[in-house]
Write a protein that holds these residues in place. Structure first.
Motif, short mmCIF file in Angstrom:
data_model
loop_
_atom_site.label_atom_id
_atom_site.label_comp_id
_atom_site.label_asym_id
_atom_site.label_seq_id
_atom_site.Cartn_x
_atom_site.Cartn_y
_atom_site.Cartn_z
N GLN A 331 0.85 -1.19 0.00
CA GLN A 331 0.00 0.00 0.00
C GLN A 331 0.88 1.24 0.00
OE1 GLN A 331 -2.26 -1.49 3.59
NE2 GLN A 331 -4.04 -0.90 2.36
N PHE A 332 0.41 2.28 -0.66
CA PHE A 332 1.17 3.52 -0.73
C PHE A 332 0.24 4.66 -1.10
CE2 PHE A 332 1.40 1.30 -4.80
CZ PHE A 332 1.08 2.28 -5.73
N GLN A 333 0.76 5.87 -1.09
CA GLN A 333 -0.02 7.06 -1.46
C GLN A 333 0.41 7.55 -2.83
OE1 GLN A 333 0.85 9.94 1.57
NE2 GLN A 333 -0.69 9.17 3.00
N ILE A 334 -0.54 8.19 -3.53
CA ILE A 334 -0.22 8.95 -4.74
C ILE A 334 -0.78 10.36 -4.56
CG2 ILE A 334 -2.27 8.05 -5.95
CD1 ILE A 334 -0.60 8.39 -8.58
N TRP A 335 0.03 11.35 -4.90
CA TRP A 335 -0.33 12.76 -4.77
C TRP A 335 -0.37 13.40 -6.15
CZ3 TRP A 335 -0.37 15.69 0.03
CH2 TRP A 335 -0.17 14.89 1.16
N LEU A 336 -1.42 14.21 -6.41
CA LEU A 336 -1.56 14.91 -7.69
C LEU A 336 -1.99 16.36 -7.45
CD1 LEU A 336 -3.38 12.16 -9.80
CD2 LEU A 336 -1.04 12.96 -10.12
N PRO A 337 -1.65 17.26 -8.37
CA PRO A 337 -1.92 18.69 -8.17
C PRO A 337 -3.32 19.12 -8.63
CG PRO A 337 -0.63 18.40 -10.15
CD PRO A 337 -0.81 17.03 -9.57
#
Length: 406
Positions: A331-337
């Motif tokens: 599991q992990f995070q993804i960040w977008l603008p």
């Protein structure tokens, strides 16, 4: 004073504000239901959470696997005996501890363990990370219900360091470490860092407790078996549903005397349920089926994470962040603008129109014009190649541009 039909202005304003709030709540519920329906209707996903399945599907899963993990002709459990004891012995063996106790919930389990430690150390203070689960999701149960006193060692998006433990400004009886730290991105320390932190706690005469709700999937990152990891702690909590797919339930493992006392508190907290065999059977199935697969999920999560980064770069998205850059677990995070509502709507449309649920969970605000979501890779995700991930990202970005354009 201005009035409407004899109603004071203040009451009119309050009523209108309540109406706006109700309408906003209704709209949020509709969006959530739509997102859930889109995820359930998808034909491809990286992960299928059990809470999206119908009751009939969950019962069929239990019936199909139960014969393989327990003799179903034995009597049903009563107040913690029989099959419950079988699971407790299994967990104690896996974690290398003297004993283990089954609990209906992790919230109950950790309170019981830590209040037992407080009685032994004479100090109800529990040092923990500011993002730890009891601090963020349990309505202050430690302090409100169990007489414990949580103190925050750090709020940095990582586990506490040995120096932070040594230099902490006040005494504490127990150090609780959440492994992995979910809200920081499912992050883990290195093995050497974990050894140093636990040693620093013992230098201060504190016991070490692992919040190991997701400990099962940590072996790949640490390069150590479960019993060696758990061996760094005086007690360990594990969950049976977060990664193993069970119906619920948790366990505390540690010294036999601590576990026996924790069972007393389990009774006092209302955890002595007459029959728990459905939940326990699901836990045993998870230990047999999902636990051996977790290292494969972790390895493939790293493939998926790299492909997501490549896909968004190829699609011309100005900035993307995978955190951790190489996932520590599956599991992990993804960040977008983009704003969370924009990303959540784009993800819902993507699932509805392509039957591919790339980002089935909602997106959370991470700052102005910035949002993040969690990605989980499990059995369904093993079928995805890196090319499949990049293609799904391209389709998602088409919807993202449409939504962002309004």
């Amino acid at each position: 004073m201005s009035e409407t039909a004899g109603e004071p202005a203040e009451q009119v304003e309050q009523r209108m504000a309540e109406q706006v709030a109700d309408e906003a709540a209704d709209e949020a519920a509709r969006r959530r239901e739509r997102r859930t329906a889109a995820a359930r209707g998808a034909e491809r996903a990286l992960w299928q959470p059990s809470f999206q399945l119908a009751v009939r599907e969950r019962l069929a899963w239990l019936a199909e696997g139960a014969e393989d993990v327990y003799d179903l002709d034995r009597p049903a459990d009563m107040y913690g005996d029989g099959i419950v004891e079988t699971l407790e012995e299994r967990v104690a063996g896996l974690l290398g501890k003297e004993a283990a106790a089954f609990f209906p919930t992790g919230t109950m389990a950790q309170q019981a363990a830590l209040r037992c430690w407080a009685g032994r150390t004479g100090d109800p203070t529990v040092a923990m990370h500011a993002l730890s689960h009891p601090e963020t999701y349990e309505r202050h149960a430690f302090s409100q219900l169990s007489g414990l006193r949580p103190v925050r060692v750090t709020d940095e998006p990582r586990l506490p360091t040995a120096d932070e433990i040594r230099d902490f400004a006040e005494p504490f009886g127990a150090l609780m470490l959440e492994l992995p730290l979910r809200d920081a991105g499912f992050v883990l320390p290195t093995w050497e860092e974990l050894e140093a932190v636990t040693e620093a706690a013992r230098e201060r005469d504190a016991v070490v407790h692992f919040d190991g709700a997701r400990l099962w999937e940590c072996t790949t990152h640490f390069g150590r078996p479960l019993d060696e990891i758990a061996g760094l702690a005086d007690s360990v909590y594990v969950s049976f549903y977060k990664s193993l797919g069970g119906f619920g339930g948790a366990a505390i493992a540690g010294p036999r005397s601590l576990v026996e006392e924790a069972k007393t508190w389990r009774h006092r907290y209302g955890g002595m349920i007459i029959h728990q065999f459905p939940t326990v059977l699901s836990a045993l199935i998870g230990l047999d089926r999902e636990l051996p697969r977790l290292p494969e999920y972790v390895a493939h999560a790293r493939v998926v994470a790299a492909a997501l980064r490549e896909g968004f770069t190829e699609a011309g998205v100005p900035w993307v962040r995978i955190h951790p850059e190489e996932p520590h677990t599956h599991q992990f995070q993804i960040w977008l603008p983009y704003a969370p509502d924009v990303l959540t709507e784009a993800a819902t449309r993507h699932a509805e129109e392509t039957k591919t649920a790339l980002f089935p969970q909602s997106w959370a605000r991470g700052g102005p014009g910035l949002a993040h979501t969690e990605v989980t890779v499990a059995q369904p995700g093993l079928e995805w190649t890196a090319d499949d991930v990049r293609a799904a990202v391209a389709d998602f970005c088409e919807r993202l541009r449409e939504v962002a354009a309004g």
